[in-house]
Design an enzyme around this catalytic site. Structure first.
Site, mmCIF file in Angstrom:
data_model
loop_
_atom_site.group_PDB
_atom_site.id
_atom_site.type_symbol
_atom_site.label_atom_id
_atom_site.label_comp_id
_atom_site.label_asym_id
_atom_site.label_seq_id
_atom_site.Cartn_x
_atom_site.Cartn_y
_atom_site.Cartn_z
ATOM 1 N N HIS A 147 4.726 4.043 -29.515
ATOM 2 C CA HIS A 147 4.610 4.605 -30.866
ATOM 3 C C HIS A 147 3.379 4.110 -31.616
ATOM 4 O O HIS A 147 3.327 4.187 -32.841
ATOM 5 C CB HIS A 147 5.894 4.319 -31.655
ATOM 6 C CG HIS A 147 7.093 5.032 -31.079
ATOM 7 N ND1 HIS A 147 8.394 4.614 -31.270
ATOM 8 C CD2 HIS A 147 7.174 6.143 -30.300
ATOM 9 C CE1 HIS A 147 9.222 5.437 -30.631
ATOM 10 N NE2 HIS A 147 8.507 6.363 -30.031
ATOM 11 N N CYS A 207 -14.391 10.759 -39.874
ATOM 12 C CA CYS A 207 -15.495 10.249 -39.024
ATOM 13 C C CYS A 207 -15.010 9.335 -37.902
ATOM 14 O O CYS A 207 -15.797 8.921 -37.056
ATOM 15 C CB CYS A 207 -16.527 9.515 -39.877
ATOM 16 S SG CYS A 207 -15.951 7.907 -40.487
HETATM 17 P P1 NAD Z 1 16.799 0.824 -34.143
HETATM 18 O O1 NAD Z 1 16.655 0.254 -35.512
HETATM 19 O O2 NAD Z 1 17.275 2.206 -34.012
HETATM 20 O O3 NAD Z 1 17.808 -0.084 -33.300
HETATM 21 C C1 NAD Z 1 17.647 -1.461 -33.219
HETATM 22 C C2 NAD Z 1 18.787 -2.007 -32.371
HETATM 23 O O4 NAD Z 1 18.542 -3.382 -32.141
HETATM 24 C C3 NAD Z 1 20.155 -1.880 -33.030
HETATM 25 O O5 NAD Z 1 21.047 -1.285 -32.111
HETATM 26 C C4 NAD Z 1 20.554 -3.336 -33.333
HETATM 27 O O6 NAD Z 1 21.936 -3.588 -33.129
HETATM 28 C C5 NAD Z 1 19.740 -4.112 -32.338
HETATM 29 N N1 NAD Z 1 19.319 -5.438 -32.790
HETATM 30 C C6 NAD Z 1 18.816 -5.780 -33.994
HETATM 31 N N2 NAD Z 1 18.466 -7.077 -34.011
HETATM 32 C C7 NAD Z 1 18.782 -7.571 -32.786
HETATM 33 C C8 NAD Z 1 18.669 -8.843 -32.184
HETATM 34 N N3 NAD Z 1 18.149 -9.886 -32.840
HETATM 35 N N4 NAD Z 1 19.104 -9.006 -30.911
HETATM 36 C C9 NAD Z 1 19.643 -7.957 -30.218
HETATM 37 N N5 NAD Z 1 19.765 -6.720 -30.744
HETATM 38 C C10 NAD Z 1 19.335 -6.526 -32.003
HETATM 39 O O7 NAD Z 1 15.408 0.607 -33.399
HETATM 40 P P2 NAD Z 1 14.733 1.445 -32.221
HETATM 41 O O8 NAD Z 1 15.730 1.840 -31.211
HETATM 42 O O9 NAD Z 1 13.532 0.687 -31.828
HETATM 43 O O10 NAD Z 1 14.252 2.805 -32.910
HETATM 44 C C11 NAD Z 1 13.661 2.796 -34.171
HETATM 45 C C12 NAD Z 1 12.215 3.278 -34.270
HETATM 46 O O11 NAD Z 1 11.679 2.556 -35.373
HETATM 47 C C13 NAD Z 1 11.325 2.963 -33.125
HETATM 48 O O12 NAD Z 1 10.676 4.134 -32.806
HETATM 49 C C14 NAD Z 1 10.278 1.971 -33.662
HETATM 50 O O13 NAD Z 1 8.973 2.487 -33.448
HETATM 51 C C15 NAD Z 1 10.427 1.968 -35.159
HETATM 52 N N6 NAD Z 1 10.442 0.641 -35.812
HETATM 53 C C16 NAD Z 1 9.611 -0.347 -35.383
HETATM 54 C C17 NAD Z 1 9.640 -1.587 -35.984
HETATM 55 C C18 NAD Z 1 8.695 -2.657 -35.480
HETATM 56 O O14 NAD Z 1 7.606 -2.349 -35.009
HETATM 57 N N7 NAD Z 1 9.110 -3.934 -35.546
HETATM 58 C C19 NAD Z 1 10.520 -1.840 -37.033
HETATM 59 C C20 NAD Z 1 11.351 -0.792 -37.474
HETATM 60 C C21 NAD Z 1 11.311 0.439 -36.840
#
Ligand code: NAD
Length: 244
Positions: A121, A132
């Site tokens: 992503h 540019c």
């Molecule tokens: P999501 O928020 O949909 O899911 C995150 C999952 O991780 C949840 O199921 C949650 O239970 C689990 N989780 C959270 N903390 C955890 C931990 N410490 N240990 C184990 N599990 C844990 O995220 P996704 O599936 O990546 O999809 C969301 C989209 O959002 C992605 O496309 C991403 O690009 C974007 N995003 C990125 C960031 C980042 O770059 N850090 C932050 C927010 C969203």
């Protein structure tokens, strides 16, 4: 140590072609909120849902509001890698891990020392003028007010794949290659709900699919560990398991 963690460590020990596929949950222990946890961005109150704000059409029509949200909720430039990022980088240095495939845009895997990182992503650390093509850092975006503009007058866009936009075909092809050749696939910190990224997991052909996630996901795996990803990777740090 639980049976699950013991099995996880044994598989890591036996494997030399591990691939990691992760999402926003990998960075919550670095204090970057994810989308779908209880304190994630979907459960905070905004005028528009995050999915709408982070869409291509919203960015075009409502650039001011897009950048307000983006600066407040997507730019965490002081965040540091946590145990999960660091142990993954260590596994790559030891030749056991072949690639990190991430849905994250925060750059923390590279900050931890991982070199083969496929960013499905994009990244907040790359920004380009739409007119540019001039490059800007994430720090530049933070220091500019409102909708950031280039010295040439063009609007600057983060190199982040917004909803409604397609993924880079070259990165997708590499991700398919690494996953389909892996002897062990570790999927962690992702709800596996964002497509097409989530569908990549189906290219895995082996018998060591490990799912590490705090909450349930719809995916079936050979080993499911419902725990903190930092804690699970930290359990690999015992010397006899890292030394080969
Ligand atoms: P999501 O928020 O949909 O899911 C995150 C999952 O991780 C949840 O199921 C949650 O239970 C689990 N989780 C959270 N903390 C955890 C931990 N410490 N240990 C184990 N599990 C844990 O995220 P996704 O599936 O990546 O999809 C969301 C989209 O959002 C992605 O496309 C991403 O690009 C974007 N995003 C990125 C960031 C980042 O770059 N850090 C932050 C927010 C969203």
């Amino acid at each position: 140590m639980s049976t699950e963690l013991g099995r996880f460590r044994k598989w890591v020990e036996e494997s030399d072609n591990i691939v990691f596929f992760g999402g926003a949950g990998v960075s919550t222990e670095s204090n970057i909120p994810d989308f779908r946890s209880a304190d994630g961005l979907y459960n905070q109150e905004y005028e528009y849902p995050p999915e709408q704000i982070l869409s291509h059409s919203f960015y075009i029509r409502n650039s001011q509001e897009f950048y307000r949200f983006y600066r407040n909720k997507m730019l965490f430039l002081d965040a540091e890698p946590n145990k999960a990022h660091c142990v993954l980088a260590e596994l790559e240095r030891k030749g056991k891990l072949k690639a990190v495939i991430t849905q994250n845009i925060d750059g923390l895997h590279q900050k931890a020392g991982s070199e083969r990182v496929l960013e499905l992503h994009g990244s907040v650390h790359r920004n380009y003028c739409e007119h540019c093509g001039k490059f800007y850092t994430a720090e530049d975006i933070l220091s500019l007010d409102g909708v950031p503009h280039c010295t040439c007058g063009g609007r600057i866009k983060p190199d982040v794949v917004l909803y409604e936009e397609g993924l880079d075909n070259d990165i997708l092809a590499k991700a398919v290659y690494y996953i389909s050749h892996a002897d062990m696939l570790i999927v962690g910190g992702t709800s596996l709900t964002v497509y097409p990224a989530a569908g990549l997991v189906d290219y895995y052909q082996g018998k060591k699919l490990v799912l590490i996630n705090k909450s349930e996901t719809a995916k079936k795996a050979d080993l499911v560990i419902k725990d903190s990803i930092g804690k699970v990777f930290e359990s690999l740090l015992l010397e006899e398991h890292m030394d080969q």
